[in-house]
Design a protein around this motif. Structure first.
Motif, PDB file in Angstrom:
ATOM      1  N   VAL A 111     -18.615  -7.446  -2.695  1.00  0.00           N
ATOM      2  CA  VAL A 111     -17.398  -7.114  -1.952  1.00  0.00           C
ATOM      3  C   VAL A 111     -16.521  -8.347  -1.745  1.00  0.00           C
ATOM      4  O   VAL A 111     -15.315  -8.327  -2.025  1.00  0.00           O
ATOM      5  N   ILE A 112     -17.114  -9.430  -1.290  1.00  0.00           N
ATOM      6  CA  ILE A 112     -16.334 -10.647  -1.041  1.00  0.00           C
ATOM      7  C   ILE A 112     -15.747 -11.166  -2.368  1.00  0.00           C
ATOM      8  O   ILE A 112     -14.627 -11.668  -2.413  1.00  0.00           O
ATOM      9  N   GLY A 113     -16.500 -10.960  -3.470  1.00  0.00           N
ATOM     10  CA  GLY A 113     -16.007 -11.371  -4.794  1.00  0.00           C
ATOM     11  C   GLY A 113     -14.734 -10.635  -5.182  1.00  0.00           C
ATOM     12  O   GLY A 113     -13.870 -11.175  -5.866  1.00  0.00           O
ATOM     13  N   LEU A 114     -14.600  -9.386  -4.718  1.00  0.00           N
ATOM     14  CA  LEU A 114     -13.414  -8.593  -5.067  1.00  0.00           C
ATOM     15  C   LEU A 114     -12.137  -9.194  -4.493  1.00  0.00           C
ATOM     16  O   LEU A 114     -11.061  -9.067  -5.072  1.00  0.00           O
ATOM     17  N   ILE A 115     -12.277  -9.827  -3.316  1.00  0.00           N
ATOM     18  CA  ILE A 115     -11.076 -10.376  -2.664  1.00  0.00           C
ATOM     19  C   ILE A 115     -10.930 -11.875  -2.945  1.00  0.00           C
ATOM     20  O   ILE A 115     -10.022 -12.509  -2.427  1.00  0.00           O
ATOM     21  N   LYS A 116     -11.823 -12.385  -3.818  1.00  0.00           N
ATOM     22  CA  LYS A 116     -11.786 -13.808  -4.141  1.00  0.00           C
ATOM     23  C   LYS A 116     -10.394 -14.172  -4.696  1.00  0.00           C
ATOM     24  O   LYS A 116      -9.853 -13.468  -5.541  1.00  0.00           O
ATOM     25  N   GLY A 117      -9.832 -15.224  -4.193  1.00  0.00           N
ATOM     26  CA  GLY A 117      -8.514 -15.644  -4.673  1.00  0.00           C
ATOM     27  C   GLY A 117      -7.392 -15.036  -3.855  1.00  0.00           C
ATOM     28  O   GLY A 117      -6.290 -15.568  -3.791  1.00  0.00           O
ATOM     29  N   LYS A 118      -7.667 -13.888  -3.214  1.00  0.00           N
ATOM     30  CA  LYS A 118      -6.634 -13.241  -2.385  1.00  0.00           C
ATOM     31  C   LYS A 118      -6.714 -13.755  -0.956  1.00  0.00           C
ATOM     32  O   LYS A 118      -5.720 -13.815  -0.236  1.00  0.00           O
ATOM     33  N   ILE A 127     -14.788 -12.308   7.616  1.00  0.00           N
ATOM     34  CA  ILE A 127     -15.216 -10.934   7.301  1.00  0.00           C
ATOM     35  C   ILE A 127     -16.743 -10.850   7.336  1.00  0.00           C
ATOM     36  O   ILE A 127     -17.327  -9.941   7.934  1.00  0.00           O
ATOM     37  N   VAL A 128     -17.371 -11.851   6.706  1.00  0.00           N
ATOM     38  CA  VAL A 128     -18.842 -11.899   6.677  1.00  0.00           C
ATOM     39  C   VAL A 128     -19.385 -11.924   8.109  1.00  0.00           C
ATOM     40  O   VAL A 128     -20.249 -11.114   8.485  1.00  0.00           O
ATOM     41  N   HIS A 129     -18.833 -12.838   8.929  1.00  0.00           N
ATOM     42  CA  HIS A 129     -19.288 -12.958  10.324  1.00  0.00           C
ATOM     43  C   HIS A 129     -19.060 -11.665  11.086  1.00  0.00           C
ATOM     44  O   HIS A 129     -19.905 -11.233  11.862  1.00  0.00           O
ATOM     45  N   HIS A 130     -17.908 -11.050  10.854  1.00  0.00           N
ATOM     46  CA  HIS A 130     -17.560  -9.826  11.578  1.00  0.00           C
ATOM     47  C   HIS A 130     -18.630  -8.753  11.384  1.00  0.00           C
ATOM     48  O   HIS A 130     -19.125  -8.165  12.342  1.00  0.00           O
ATOM     49  N   TYR A 131     -19.020  -8.522  10.103  1.00  0.00           N
ATOM     50  CA  TYR A 131     -19.957  -7.422   9.846  1.00  0.00           C
ATOM     51  C   TYR A 131     -21.394  -7.772  10.247  1.00  0.00           C
ATOM     52  O   TYR A 131     -22.134  -6.890  10.704  1.00  0.00           O
ATOM     53  N   ILE A 132     -21.745  -9.041  10.118  1.00  0.00           N
ATOM     54  CA  ILE A 132     -23.100  -9.423  10.556  1.00  0.00           C
ATOM     55  C   ILE A 132     -23.192  -9.289  12.078  1.00  0.00           C
ATOM     56  O   ILE A 132     -24.130  -8.689  12.620  1.00  0.00           O
TER      57      ILE A 132
END
Ligand SMILES: N[C@@H](CCC(=O)N[C@@H](CS)C(=O)NCC(=O)O)C(=O)O
Length: 139
Positions: A111-118, A127-132
């Motif tokens: 998922v994080i790879g999809l937004i890479k560069g954006k 985002i990672v912290h939010h969901y964890i």
């Protein structure tokens, strides 16, 4: 004849594989470790979704960490991972399920790879912290 060891398809940095390795270790099950590279096209024959982990045990092939752990729990009743008390067992499964379906998939590389560069690394980290954080507070 000695029983064949189960084969675990795994990757060193994979948290999903890690939880299966912990379960195998707690149960004292000997297994063969096969490292999977992200771009290994042969692995698609083992697990068409191409994620690790997968476990081959004789003619039984199980993929997805929680399914594998529950398979191990049934096959190797020594060192039970789940409590027998219904309420505590349900709570344990709730926690495991939240980790597997409401934390990991929302903040994983796929998922994080999809937004890479954006988004910048700080925003991705948020985002990672939010969901964890949200997942663990839910437990
Ligand atoms: N629900 C699956 C998720 C598996 C998964 O996302 N595995 C990651 C490593 S933790 C993976 O193989 N990622 C490779 C990719 O995204 O291409 C499980 O719990 O086993």
């Amino acid at each position: 004849m000695a029983a064949m060891k189960p084969v675990l398809y795994s990757a060193a940095i994979s948290s999903c594989s890690y939880r299966v390795r912990i379960a195998l270790s707690l149960k004292g099950v000997e297994y063969e470790y096969r490292a999977v590279e992200w771009n290994d096209t042969d692995y698609e024959k083992i697990n068409p979704i191409k994620y690790v982990p997968a476990l081959q045990d004789g003619d039984i092939l199980v993929s997805d960490s929680l399914a594998i752990i529950l398979y191990l729990e049934d096959k190797y009743p020594q060192h039970l991972l789940l409590p027998q008390d219904l309420k505590r067992k349900a709570l344990n499964l709730q926690i495991a399920s939240i980790v597997c379906s409401s934390i990991q998939p929302l903040q994983c590389y796929a998922v994080i790879g999809l937004i890479k560069g954006k988004l910048g690394p700080d925003e991705s980290l948020q985002i990672v912290h939010h969901y964890i954080d949200k997942g663990f507070r839910g437990n």
